[in-house]
Write a protein that holds these residues in place. Structure first.
Motif, PDB file in Angstrom:
ATOM      1  N   MET A 193      -0.415  16.254 -13.423  1.00 10.18           N
ATOM      2  CA  MET A 193      -0.350  15.047 -12.612  1.00 10.18           C
ATOM      3  C   MET A 193       0.952  15.037 -11.824  1.00 10.18           C
ATOM      4  O   MET A 193       1.957  15.601 -12.239  1.00 10.18           O
ATOM      5  N   THR A 194       0.922  14.411 -10.652  1.00  5.82           N
ATOM      6  CA  THR A 194       2.120  14.249  -9.845  1.00  5.82           C
ATOM      7  C   THR A 194       2.923  13.073 -10.374  1.00  5.82           C
ATOM      8  O   THR A 194       2.377  11.999 -10.614  1.00  5.82           O
ATOM      9  N   LEU A 195       4.217  13.304 -10.574  1.00  4.39           N
ATOM     10  CA  LEU A 195       5.057  12.287 -11.183  1.00  4.39           C
ATOM     11  C   LEU A 195       6.231  11.929 -10.291  1.00  4.39           C
ATOM     12  O   LEU A 195       6.811  12.792  -9.635  1.00  4.39           O
ATOM     13  N   ILE A 196       6.571  10.649 -10.279  1.00  2.00           N
ATOM     14  CA  ILE A 196       7.792  10.173  -9.644  1.00  2.00           C
ATOM     15  C   ILE A 196       8.864  10.049 -10.726  1.00  2.00           C
ATOM     16  O   ILE A 196       8.624   9.484 -11.791  1.00  2.00           O
ATOM     17  N   ALA A 197      10.042  10.586 -10.454  1.00  3.34           N
ATOM     18  CA  ALA A 197      11.187  10.419 -11.349  1.00  3.34           C
ATOM     19  C   ALA A 197      12.343   9.904 -10.502  1.00  3.34           C
ATOM     20  O   ALA A 197      12.939  10.665  -9.731  1.00  3.34           O
ATOM     21  N   LEU A 198      12.637   8.623 -10.622  1.00  8.78           N
ATOM     22  CA  LEU A 198      13.742   8.051  -9.874  1.00  8.78           C
ATOM     23  C   LEU A 198      15.064   8.652 -10.357  1.00  8.78           C
ATOM     24  O   LEU A 198      15.135   9.213 -11.461  1.00  8.78           O
ATOM     25  N   PRO A 199      16.132   8.569  -9.564  1.00  7.76           N
ATOM     26  CA  PRO A 199      17.419   9.153  -9.969  1.00  7.76           C
ATOM     27  C   PRO A 199      17.861   8.658 -11.345  1.00  7.76           C
ATOM     28  O   PRO A 199      17.787   7.464 -11.649  1.00  7.76           O
ATOM     29  N   GLY A 200      18.298   9.610 -12.172  1.00 15.69           N
ATOM     30  CA  GLY A 200      18.760   9.271 -13.509  1.00 15.69           C
ATOM     31  C   GLY A 200      17.681   9.318 -14.569  1.00 15.69           C
ATOM     32  O   GLY A 200      17.970   9.120 -15.750  1.00 15.69           O
ATOM     33  N   VAL A 201      16.428   9.598 -14.178  1.00 16.89           N
ATOM     34  CA  VAL A 201      15.317   9.637 -15.135  1.00 16.89           C
ATOM     35  C   VAL A 201      15.040  11.081 -15.531  1.00 16.89           C
ATOM     36  O   VAL A 201      15.005  11.973 -14.680  1.00 16.89           O
ATOM     37  N   TYR A 202      14.856  11.299 -16.831  1.00 16.25           N
ATOM     38  CA  TYR A 202      14.614  12.643 -17.358  1.00 16.25           C
ATOM     39  C   TYR A 202      13.331  13.223 -16.772  1.00 16.25           C
ATOM     40  O   TYR A 202      12.258  12.618 -16.861  1.00 16.25           O
ATOM     41  N   ILE A 203      13.449  14.396 -16.177  1.00 22.77           N
ATOM     42  CA  ILE A 203      12.287  15.092 -15.631  1.00 22.77           C
ATOM     43  C   ILE A 203      11.627  15.875 -16.755  1.00 22.77           C
ATOM     44  O   ILE A 203      12.294  16.628 -17.461  1.00 22.77           O
ATOM     45  N   PRO A 204      10.327  15.702 -16.975  1.00 20.72           N
ATOM     46  CA  PRO A 204       9.664  16.383 -18.091  1.00 20.72           C
ATOM     47  C   PRO A 204       9.887  17.887 -18.070  1.00 20.72           C
ATOM     48  O   PRO A 204       9.784  18.533 -17.026  1.00 20.72           O
ATOM     49  N   ARG A 205      10.228  18.412 -19.270  1.00 20.42           N
ATOM     50  CA  ARG A 205      10.480  19.839 -19.415  1.00 20.42           C
ATOM     51  C   ARG A 205       9.694  20.363 -20.607  1.00 20.42           C
ATOM     52  O   ARG A 205       8.695  19.773 -21.002  1.00 20.42           O
ATOM     53  N   GLY A 206      10.165  21.466 -21.172  1.00 20.90           N
ATOM     54  CA  GLY A 206       9.415  22.123 -22.233  1.00 20.90           C
ATOM     55  C   GLY A 206       9.142  21.256 -23.434  1.00 20.90           C
ATOM     56  O   GLY A 206       8.051  21.301 -24.018  1.00 20.90           O
ATOM     57  N   ASP A 207      10.135  20.422 -23.827  1.00 22.87           N
ATOM     58  CA  ASP A 207       9.915  19.582 -25.007  1.00 22.87           C
ATOM     59  C   ASP A 207       8.821  18.559 -24.758  1.00 22.87           C
ATOM     60  O   ASP A 207       8.007  18.265 -25.651  1.00 22.87           O
ATOM     61  N   THR A 208       8.755  18.035 -23.530  1.00 25.33           N
ATOM     62  CA  THR A 208       7.699  17.092 -23.181  1.00 25.33           C
ATOM     63  C   THR A 208       6.329  17.767 -23.237  1.00 25.33           C
ATOM     64  O   THR A 208       5.360  17.189 -23.742  1.00 25.33           O
ATOM     65  N   ALA A 209       6.253  18.996 -22.726  1.00 28.51           N
ATOM     66  CA  ALA A 209       4.987  19.722 -22.751  1.00 28.51           C
ATOM     67  C   ALA A 209       4.534  19.995 -24.177  1.00 28.51           C
ATOM     68  O   ALA A 209       3.345  19.894 -24.500  1.00 28.51           O
ATOM     69  N   ILE A 210       5.480  20.336 -25.052  1.00 34.55           N
ATOM     70  CA  ILE A 210       5.141  20.611 -26.446  1.00 34.55           C
ATOM     71  C   ILE A 210       4.585  19.353 -27.121  1.00 34.55           C
ATOM     72  O   ILE A 210       3.555  19.385 -27.795  1.00 34.55           O
ATOM     73  N   LEU A 211       5.274  18.232 -26.926  1.00 30.67           N
ATOM     74  CA  LEU A 211       4.807  16.996 -27.532  1.00 30.67           C
ATOM     75  C   LEU A 211       3.492  16.538 -26.898  1.00 30.67           C
ATOM     76  O   LEU A 211       2.613  16.004 -27.584  1.00 30.67           O
ATOM     77  N   GLY A 212       3.349  16.766 -25.601  1.00 29.92           N
ATOM     78  CA  GLY A 212       2.094  16.413 -24.940  1.00 29.92           C
ATOM     79  C   GLY A 212       0.916  17.191 -25.504  1.00 29.92           C
ATOM     80  O   GLY A 212      -0.179  16.643 -25.678  1.00 29.92           O
ATOM     81  N   GLY A 213       1.142  18.463 -25.823  1.00 33.86           N
ATOM     82  CA  GLY A 213       0.079  19.253 -26.441  1.00 33.86           C
ATOM     83  C   GLY A 213      -0.310  18.703 -27.799  1.00 33.86           C
ATOM     84  O   GLY A 213      -1.497  18.615 -28.142  1.00 33.86           O
ATOM     85  N   ALA A 214       0.692  18.330 -28.590  1.00 31.86           N
ATOM     86  CA  ALA A 214       0.409  17.739 -29.904  1.00 31.86           C
ATOM     87  C   ALA A 214      -0.338  16.425 -29.760  1.00 31.86           C
ATOM     88  O   ALA A 214      -1.254  16.120 -30.536  1.00 31.86           O
ATOM     89  N   LEU A 215       0.022  15.628 -28.766  1.00 29.07           N
ATOM     90  CA  LEU A 215      -0.656  14.364 -28.507  1.00 29.07           C
ATOM     91  C   LEU A 215      -2.121  14.599 -28.143  1.00 29.07           C
ATOM     92  O   LEU A 215      -3.018  13.900 -28.638  1.00 29.07           O
ATOM     93  N   ARG A 216      -2.384  15.578 -27.292  1.00 27.52           N
ATOM     94  CA  ARG A 216      -3.766  15.842 -26.892  1.00 27.52           C
ATOM     95  C   ARG A 216      -4.619  16.329 -28.058  1.00 27.52           C
ATOM     96  O   ARG A 216      -5.828  16.101 -28.090  1.00 27.52           O
TER      97      ARG A 216
END
Length: 217
Positions: A1-24
């Motif tokens: 999905m296309t995401l907006i990350a305003l300045p100062g907001v953490y951009i999803p990286r490997g840890d987010t992908a790992i947790l997202g896989g567990a969530l799915r």
């Protein structure tokens, strides 16, 4: 999905992908109530909402709250996004699933950052300033059979997390382990981490773990 990350907001990286896989992969009851603690861009909250869950996302960072709300609008996916400190905005509520990708990197600074992007990763000298609060506060939010999924670095003390969650009455175990190359922050403090004995000389990767903790019925 296309995401907006305003300045100062953490951009999803490997840890987010790992947790997202567990969530799915996590089985969700129909109409599951899901909480995303420290939502950032809201990507994990959106992942759950797209599965039909009733999702609440919380972040203490105002730009993160607006990023998550904008991303929900872009995805045309309903979810509630609240601003507040960890679980305080949802005190007294219960959830079938809580997901958390908290700040977890050990930091040379004693004080936690009060502003800026470092709030998304710096977590005190032992990396546990936020993890310990999650271990303390989330169990009381879980419905019977409810599950917490949390990702953090092995540098932050996996056994400490398991011990605290079990002491809170949950069954807890490591369900995934992944090795990822050091990112810019880890590379910048490699000498400090090595001096504390947290990484070996020449280390180029860190281990991330997903911990699953369940409140048994």
């Amino acid at each position: 999905m296309t995401l907006i990350a305003l300045p100062g907001v953490y951009i999803p990286r490997g840890d987010t992908a790992i947790l997202g896989g567990a969530l799915r992969r996590e089985r969700l009851p129909e109409g599951a109530r899901v909480l995303d603690v420290g939502t950032g861009t809201g990507v994990l909250a959106l992942t759950a909402a797209m599965r039909g869950a009733r999702v609440t996302a919380v972040d203490n960072c105002r730009p993160a709250v607006w990023s998550a709300r904008l991303n929900a609008l872009l995805a045309r996916t309903p979810m509630r996004v609240l601003r507040g400190d960890l679980t305080s905005p949802v005190a007294g509520h219960s959830f079938d699933l809580v997901v958390a990708n908290p700040p977890y990197l050990p930091s040379p600074a004693h004080a936690l950052p009060s502003s800026g992007p470092a709030r998304a990763w710096d977590a005190g000298r032992d990396g546990r300033a936020v993890i310990d609060r999650i271990c303390r506060d989330v169990p009381r939010l879980l419905a019977p059979g409810g599950v917490l999924l949390v990702v953090h670095s092995a540098l932050s003390g996996v056994e400490s997390t398991l011990t605290r969650l079990r002491a809170a009455g949950l069954t807890a175990q490591v369900t995934e382990r992944h090795r990822l190359p050091f990112g810019p922050v880890m590379r910048s403090r490699r000498s400090w981490l090595r001096g504390r004995g947290l990484i070996a000389p020449g280390a180029q990767t860190e281990e991330l773990v997903v911990i699953r903790a369940e409140r048994t019925r």
